[in-house]
Design a protein around this motif. Structure first.
Motif, PDB file in Angstrom:
ATOM      1  N   LEU A   3       0.822  -1.201   0.000  1.00 24.65           N
ATOM      2  CA  LEU A   3       0.000   0.000   0.000  1.00 24.65           C
ATOM      3  C   LEU A   3       0.860   1.258   0.000  1.00 24.65           C
ATOM      4  O   LEU A   3       0.441   2.298  -0.479  1.00 24.65           O
ATOM      5  CB  LEU A   3      -0.936   0.000   1.206  1.00 24.65           C
ATOM      6  CG  LEU A   3      -2.070  -1.015   1.159  1.00 24.65           C
ATOM      7  CD1 LEU A   3      -2.857  -0.982   2.460  1.00 24.65           C
ATOM      8  CD2 LEU A   3      -2.990  -0.777  -0.001  1.00 24.65           C
ATOM      9  N   GLU A   6       1.866   2.027  -3.954  1.00 22.33           N
ATOM     10  CA  GLU A   6       0.910   2.208  -5.030  1.00 22.33           C
ATOM     11  C   GLU A   6      -0.267   3.083  -4.606  1.00 22.33           C
ATOM     12  O   GLU A   6      -0.775   2.962  -3.498  1.00 22.33           O
ATOM     13  CB  GLU A   6       0.365   0.850  -5.475  1.00 22.33           C
ATOM     14  CG  GLU A   6       1.418  -0.098  -5.989  1.00 22.33           C
ATOM     15  CD  GLU A   6       2.010   0.333  -7.305  1.00 22.33           C
ATOM     16  OE1 GLU A   6       1.327   1.017  -8.085  1.00 22.33           O
ATOM     17  OE2 GLU A   6       3.181  -0.012  -7.555  1.00 22.33           O
ATOM     18  N   HIS A   8      -4.080   4.122  -4.511  1.00 24.75           N
ATOM     19  CA  HIS A   8      -5.278   3.289  -4.438  1.00 24.75           C
ATOM     20  C   HIS A   8      -6.418   4.084  -3.812  1.00 24.75           C
ATOM     21  O   HIS A   8      -6.229   5.206  -3.362  1.00 24.75           O
ATOM     22  CB  HIS A   8      -4.990   2.036  -3.606  1.00 24.75           C
ATOM     23  CG  HIS A   8      -4.608   2.379  -2.196  1.00 24.75           C
ATOM     24  ND1 HIS A   8      -3.332   2.778  -1.855  1.00 24.75           N
ATOM     25  CD2 HIS A   8      -5.328   2.429  -1.056  1.00 24.75           C
ATOM     26  CE1 HIS A   8      -3.292   3.047  -0.570  1.00 24.75           C
ATOM     27  NE2 HIS A   8      -4.486   2.848  -0.049  1.00 24.75           N
ATOM     28  N   GLU A  29     -13.591  -2.613  -8.215  1.00 29.30           N
ATOM     29  CA  GLU A  29     -12.508  -3.327  -8.893  1.00 29.30           C
ATOM     30  C   GLU A  29     -12.908  -3.671 -10.324  1.00 29.30           C
ATOM     31  O   GLU A  29     -12.079  -3.586 -11.237  1.00 29.30           O
ATOM     32  CB  GLU A  29     -12.144  -4.595  -8.112  1.00 29.30           C
ATOM     33  CG  GLU A  29     -11.411  -4.292  -6.832  1.00 29.30           C
ATOM     34  CD  GLU A  29     -11.205  -5.498  -5.945  1.00 29.30           C
ATOM     35  OE1 GLU A  29     -10.309  -5.418  -5.089  1.00 29.30           O
ATOM     36  OE2 GLU A  29     -11.924  -6.512  -6.096  1.00 29.30           O
ATOM     37  N   TYR A  33     -10.541   0.033 -10.518  1.00 25.63           N
ATOM     38  CA  TYR A  33      -9.867   0.723  -9.414  1.00 25.63           C
ATOM     39  C   TYR A  33      -9.064  -0.242  -8.561  1.00 25.63           C
ATOM     40  O   TYR A  33      -9.445  -1.392  -8.368  1.00 25.63           O
ATOM     41  CB  TYR A  33     -10.891   1.438  -8.528  1.00 25.63           C
ATOM     42  CG  TYR A  33     -11.568   2.590  -9.208  1.00 25.63           C
ATOM     43  CD1 TYR A  33     -10.911   3.800  -9.395  1.00 25.63           C
ATOM     44  CD2 TYR A  33     -12.875   2.470  -9.669  1.00 25.63           C
ATOM     45  CE1 TYR A  33     -11.540   4.864 -10.026  1.00 25.63           C
ATOM     46  CE2 TYR A  33     -13.518   3.526 -10.300  1.00 25.63           C
ATOM     47  CZ  TYR A  33     -12.837   4.719 -10.468  1.00 25.63           C
ATOM     48  OH  TYR A  33     -13.464   5.764 -11.100  1.00 25.63           O
ATOM     49  N   ARG A  34      -7.958   0.237  -8.041  1.00 26.95           N
ATOM     50  CA  ARG A  34      -7.152  -0.483  -7.053  1.00 26.95           C
ATOM     51  C   ARG A  34      -7.703  -0.088  -5.683  1.00 26.95           C
ATOM     52  O   ARG A  34      -7.858   1.094  -5.390  1.00 26.95           O
ATOM     53  CB  ARG A  34      -5.688  -0.086  -7.180  1.00 26.95           C
ATOM     54  CG  ARG A  34      -4.808  -0.769  -6.162  1.00 26.95           C
ATOM     55  CD  ARG A  34      -3.356  -0.438  -6.380  1.00 26.95           C
ATOM     56  NE  ARG A  34      -2.922  -1.175  -7.565  1.00 26.95           N
ATOM     57  CZ  ARG A  34      -2.070  -0.705  -8.456  1.00 26.95           C
ATOM     58  NH1 ARG A  34      -1.574   0.491  -8.339  1.00 26.95           N
ATOM     59  NH2 ARG A  34      -1.714  -1.431  -9.487  1.00 26.95           N
ATOM     60  N   GLY A  36      -7.655  -0.490  -1.404  1.00 24.60           N
ATOM     61  CA  GLY A  36      -6.959  -0.856  -0.174  1.00 24.60           C
ATOM     62  C   GLY A  36      -7.952  -0.868   0.968  1.00 24.60           C
ATOM     63  O   GLY A  36      -8.750   0.047   1.110  1.00 24.60           O
ATOM     64  N   SER A  57      -3.274   6.886  -0.582  1.00 22.73           N
ATOM     65  CA  SER A  57      -4.577   6.780  -1.236  1.00 22.73           C
ATOM     66  C   SER A  57      -4.871   8.064  -1.997  1.00 22.73           C
ATOM     67  O   SER A  57      -4.448   9.142  -1.606  1.00 22.73           O
ATOM     68  CB  SER A  57      -5.676   6.510  -0.210  1.00 22.73           C
ATOM     69  OG  SER A  57      -5.818   7.610   0.670  1.00 22.73           O
TER      70      SER A  57
END
Length: 171
Positions: A3, A6, A8, A29, A33-34, A36, A57
């Motif tokens: 996390l 990247e 997210h 998803e 979208y990614r 977390g 984020s």
């Protein structure tokens, strides 16, 4: 990849709403979208998991329910996101809950998306998607989640679905 590495969307929710949140997570998803989020309910460094999830984020979704509003940890996570000036988007999981109290200043002037009535689920997801695009959130398509009590969890769709099935069996 973790996390920290990247960008997210962070989903902030109360554990009591896991099943509803997993459905929202999967819909996002599917749109690329990614995501977390905490997937396991364990003791451990809750503060670490919260800050790691929020720090990189591009947006934080607050999944508001009565349990969410009553939770000290949810308050801390949302307040941390607000202090980091993250794009906060409220999602209402309970029709009877008001966006007042400690949540009110974080969501003032923001559009709230209703996810308490699943007959309007598609419209809510589509509206949320448009909001996220307008906030500059990038679609990336990779799937992973952070666990409380562990430094990172990188999962593939099969592992995440197995985890979801495990939680369904427990409830």
């Amino acid at each position: 990849m973790s996390l920290q590495d990247e960008e997210h969307i962070m989903i902030s929710y109360n554990w009591e709403n896991l099943q509803e949140v997993m459905i929202i997570k999967e819909a996002l998803e599917e749109k690329g979208y990614r995501i977390g989020m905490e997937l396991r309910h364990e003791e451990g460094s809750i503060a670490w998991a919260m800050t790691e999830g929020v720090d990189n984020s591009s947006a934080v979704l607050l999944c508001v329910s009565k349990a969410y509003k009553d939770s000290v940890n949810c308050n801390k996570e949302a307040s941390y996101a607000d202090s980091r000036r993250k794009n906060i988007v409220p999602l209402k999981l309970d029709e009877t809950v008001d966006l007042d109290g400690w949540i009110s200043h974080m969501v003032e002037g923001r559009r709230c998306y209703d996810f308490y009535d699943f007959k309007y689920f598609k419209e809510s997801v589509d509206g949320l998607d448009k909001e996220l695009v307008s906030l500059g959130v990038q679609k990336q398509g990779n799937i992973y989640s952070a666990n409380v009590g562990q430094h990172k969890y990188i999962g593939d769709p099969d592992k995440i679905l197995k985890t979801k099935e495990t939680y369904k069996k427990k409830t």
